[in-house]
Design an enzyme around this catalytic site. Structure first.
Site, PDB file in Angstrom:
ATOM      1  N   GLY A 123    -103.816  -0.438 -21.265  1.00 57.79           N
ATOM      2  CA  GLY A 123    -104.521   0.826 -21.419  1.00 57.79           C
ATOM      3  C   GLY A 123    -103.680   1.994 -20.921  1.00 57.79           C
ATOM      4  O   GLY A 123    -102.443   1.942 -20.875  1.00 57.79           O
ATOM      5  N   SER A 124    -104.355   3.045 -20.490  1.00 56.36           N
ATOM      6  CA  SER A 124    -103.675   4.306 -20.185  1.00 56.36           C
ATOM      7  C   SER A 124    -102.785   4.277 -18.944  1.00 56.36           C
ATOM      8  O   SER A 124    -102.057   5.238 -18.695  1.00 56.36           O
ATOM      9  CB  SER A 124    -104.710   5.427 -20.043  1.00 56.36           C
ATOM     10  OG  SER A 124    -105.342   5.658 -21.276  1.00 56.36           O
ATOM     11  N   THR A 125    -102.833   3.211 -18.147  1.00 57.71           N
ATOM     12  CA  THR A 125    -101.868   3.128 -17.047  1.00 57.71           C
ATOM     13  C   THR A 125    -100.445   3.143 -17.594  1.00 57.71           C
ATOM     14  O   THR A 125     -99.515   3.580 -16.916  1.00 57.71           O
ATOM     15  CB  THR A 125    -102.086   1.847 -16.217  1.00 57.71           C
ATOM     16  OG1 THR A 125    -102.028   0.707 -17.078  1.00 57.71           O
ATOM     17  CG2 THR A 125    -103.430   1.880 -15.507  1.00 57.71           C
ATOM     18  N   LYS A 134     -99.314   5.066 -19.790  1.00 59.89           N
ATOM     19  CA  LYS A 134     -98.889   6.445 -20.043  1.00 59.89           C
ATOM     20  C   LYS A 134     -97.980   6.969 -18.930  1.00 59.89           C
ATOM     21  O   LYS A 134     -97.208   7.905 -19.146  1.00 59.89           O
ATOM     22  CB  LYS A 134    -100.122   7.346 -20.196  1.00 59.89           C
ATOM     23  CG  LYS A 134    -100.937   7.042 -21.453  1.00 59.89           C
ATOM     24  CD  LYS A 134    -102.236   7.821 -21.499  1.00 59.89           C
ATOM     25  CE  LYS A 134    -103.059   7.441 -22.725  1.00 59.89           C
ATOM     26  NZ  LYS A 134    -104.395   8.081 -22.743  1.00 59.89           N
TER      27      LYS A 134
END
Length: 736
Positions: free
Chosen positions: A320-322, A324
């Site tokens: 997921g967005s980790t 990013k």
């Protein structure tokens, strides 16, 4: 008559020859034995010794497992093995029976004290006979009858059950119960072919380091006669036991306990499908705590709906967005990151596929900084175009994704970076499709926390011979490269910190009162295995990858909670924060890490000033050595930063928000963090260029801002400022 006498004499003669021959052979054999001492190629002395020598084993202890501070995590402890004498022949005095007299009563009482032993099975064992209808002399009760504690043994003895005996034994003991169970694993006692028992590792460190932990039994040998009595003047030969080596972990029992307590609390409140958490030391890569749920008690191996693997190491996830965090780092390090450049959020086309932001529609044209703080997927997709796909995947390789970290634990997974199709390359930028392991995220984050230097995670500090104290193996920190520069790492930390403080930041739930946190939230869809993903508020993997204190991180922590049962309207970040916040806060305090801008000397205390006069508080804070900044026209305070009751080092900024137009302050020498804090409090269009500290601003200090015109603030690093000063000396001065 003569004929009979002849026959008798002839028979006697034959017998004489026969026995004479036997005597000659026997005499010859005796002579040969005396001369050679051998029979059929075997030495007689050896055969005699083998027949009459006896030996008893000296049991070696299995090595202990300690935490980083020498606290025991696993050790052998004295226990007892239950034996029942069931044959009547053992009793010589009916008034003092030495065998089990009442099997039914005995089975009932034993079951009361050892519930793991079924009463009916105990009875069958006590009354067992062979095919001939004969009773064995004694019986045992398998694993349920071993590892009995001294307390239980004493209680059973007090019942004075005839025929019930106990033999001293060693049992593997885990004094902390549920404690890093999937990491430490467990060991069980197994029976060998010769009837002896050996403790063998079955999972985790107990299995991986079974060879090092297993000792070598010693023995005592002595000679006996044919009746097994010790022979006079016989020599006793002792071969001492060699205990197993001790293992010292990097795990800190106190921090691990903080983690176990928090995870147990969240598990009870949210009943998630699973949870994983890791705490690491950023400077060395040491793992200080690691746990997961569901878990088990290594003493009993009891656990529900549990996987018998260490999920932090052995299981891959879509992060997921980790992820990013590392897309941002790649953009900054390649020089394409412009925090104030705008892009159109909401959707992004990749051939026939459409990438959307998590709210489905986006927020119109916004800056990349705002997009990162909002956790925009389309911001990452646009950044990929600027970075370049090949360059981006090269950075992921530098960060260690797609390959094992090399941590000293078994069965590590490597994850898979998907790049065959254009849409896969795009979705990888925001953590969907491609897979990683939690331990890879920790390793990669050490580069951000450690000024670009990436450290290999490890859990074994050293292995020691307990008999000599000699260190057999010693693990030293291993640097795995420098994926990004120190300047890039610093900028990433600043931006990660803003996800907690920015108006639209997604990580507000992770703010600590006494320490500044930098990190990134994640909300990953969970693959169903058929190319589709689950959907719904309770159908995500929620996570957070963060560090603290933000300026000089000491600890890195990853937490994930899969499919929690959220309350109505509750965000998935809440259960994650209920693990991260208490563990990080308590761990930093335990390690005596001074809070960001909080020191024991030369400090001042602030509190909640909401509703009070900004002008009065401004004077009060100035007198205390702080730098108050009124954001607005003055009057009553409606918000402030930092919030709450805490100590600040003198010279620190305190922002007091009020109603009315904002008067622009002099930003000279302000840090990026203070500029971003002011921007958030004032809601002004401030564009930040560069890094380091403010060198200039496009609108003069003292200007009252009444419109939405952009204000450009330029920052320079101390090195850049020094270089400029040298290149343009004051009038009348020269440089060499």
């Amino acid at each position: 008559m003569k004929k009979k006498r002849f026959r008798f004499q002839w028979g006697a003669f034959l017998l004489l020859i026969f026995y004479g021959g036997l005597f000659f052979l026997l005499f010859s054999r005796m002579f040969m034995l005396q001369a050679t001492g051998e029979v059929e190629g075997q030495e007689l002395a050896a055969r005699a010794a083998a027949k009459y020598s006896k030996e008893s084993a000296i049991t070696a202890s299995r090595g202990k497992i300690y935490d980083a501070n020498g606290q025991v995590i696993a050790e052998d402890t004295l226990s007892y093995r239950l034996i029942a004498i069931v044959n009547e022949k053992a009793t010589t005095d009916a008034k003092n029976p030495r065998h089990v007299v009442d099997a039914e009563k005995t089975a009932k009482i034993l079951h009361e004290y050892i519930p793991a032993m079924d009463e009916e099975k105990i009875y069958k064992q006590l009354t067992r006979v062979n095919d001939k209808g004969e009773k064995p002399y004694q019986v045992e009760f398998g694993s349920a009858g071993r590892g009995i504690s001294h307390e239980t043994m004493s209680k059973i003895k007090a019942e004075k059950l005839p025929g019930i005996l106990f033999i001293n034994d060693l049992k593997r003991y885990y004094p902390n119960g549920i404690f890093a169970s999937h990491l430490v694993g467990f060991a069980l006692k197994e029976e060998n072919k010769d009837g002896t028992f050996t403790t063998k590792g079955k999972m985790g460190l107990e299995l991986t380091y079974n060879k090092e932990l297993t000792g070598k039994n010693g023995k005592v040998e002595y000679e006996t006669d044919a009746f097994h009595y010790l022979l006079p003047n016989s020599e006793k030969m002792v071969t001492p036991a060699k205990n197993g080596d001790d293992i010292y972990l990097t795990i800190d029992k106190t921090i691990q306990s903080f983690l176990e307590e928090a995870m147990t609390s969240v598990e009870k409140e949210y009943n998630p499908e699973s949870m994983t958490a890791i705490v690491a030391e950023r400077k060395t890569g040491k793992i200080l705590a690691m746990s997961q749920r569901p878990t088990f008690n290594p003493d009993t191996r009891e656990g529900n709906n549990m996987k018998w693997l260490n999920e932090a190491i052995e299981e891959t996830i879509e992060p997921g967005s980790t992820m990013k965090t590392f897309t941002l780092a790649s953009a900054i390090d390649t020089g394409v990151w412009d925090p104030n450049k705008r892009y159109m959020s909401g959707s992004y086309k990749v051939l026939d596929r459409t990438i959307r932001d998590h709210n489905g529609v986006g927020w119109g044209p916004i800056t990349y900084l705002d997009g990162f703080q909002r956790s925009s997927n389309t911001a990452m997709a646009n950044l990929l175009k600027l970075i370049g796909e090949d360059v981006f995947f090269d950075y992921l390789d530098r960060f260690g994704f797609g390959k094992k970290t090399g941590i000293d634990l078994p069965n590590e997974a490597s994850g898979t970076l998907l790049s065959k199709y254009p849409v896969e390359r795009v979705t990888t930028t925001f953590g969907q499709g491609s897979t990683v392991t939690p331990i890879q995220l920790i390793q990669a984050m050490t580069a951000i926390a450690n000024d670009g230097k990436m450290m290999q995670p490890y859990v074994i500090d050293r292995i020691v011979d307990p008999s000599t104290g000699k260190i057999i193996q010693k693990h030293k920190p291993i640097e795995k490269g420098q994926p990004v520069s120190a300047d890039t790492a610093k900028q990433v930390r600043e931006i990660l910190a803003s996800t907690l403080t920015a108006k639209n930041g997604t990580a507000k739930d992770f703010v600590l009162d006494e320490y500044e946190v930098a990190g990134k939230t994640g909300t990953a869809q969970i693959p169903l295995g058929n190319g589709r993903y689950s959907w719904g508020s309770n159908e995500f993997l929620y996570s957070f990858l963060g560090m603290a204190p933000a300026d000089n991180p000491q600890l890195i922590m990853y937490v994930s909670v899969k499919r929690p049962k959220l309350k109505s309207g509750e965000l998935g970040s809440v259960p994650v924060s209920k693990i991260f916040k208490p563990v990080m806060l308590n761990s930093l305090k335990y390690l005596n890490v001074n809070p960001e801008d909080v020191k024991h000397v030369d400090n001042s205390t602030i509190k909640d000033y909401t509703g009070q006069s900004a002008e009065a508080i401004q004077v009060e804070l100035s007198n205390d050595g702080l730098q108050p900044v009124i954001v607005g026209g003055g009057g009553k305070i409606i918000d402030q930063y930092p919030k709450g009751h805490q100590k600040l080092v003198k010279g620190n900024f305190v922002f007091l928000k009020t109603a009315g137009d904002v008067t622009l302050p002099d930003f000279t020498n302000w840090s990026l963090r203070n500029v971003l804090a002011f921007k958030t409090m004032s809601n002004l269009e401030i564009e930040v260029v560069g890094e380091g500290f403010v060198a200039s601003q496009s609108v003069s200090a003292g200007t009252v801002i009444s419109d939405r015109s952009p204000i450009v603030v330029k920052l320079k690093t101390p090195a850049e400022s020094f270089k400029q000063d040298v290149e343009t000396p004051p009038e009348g001065e020269t440089t060499e």
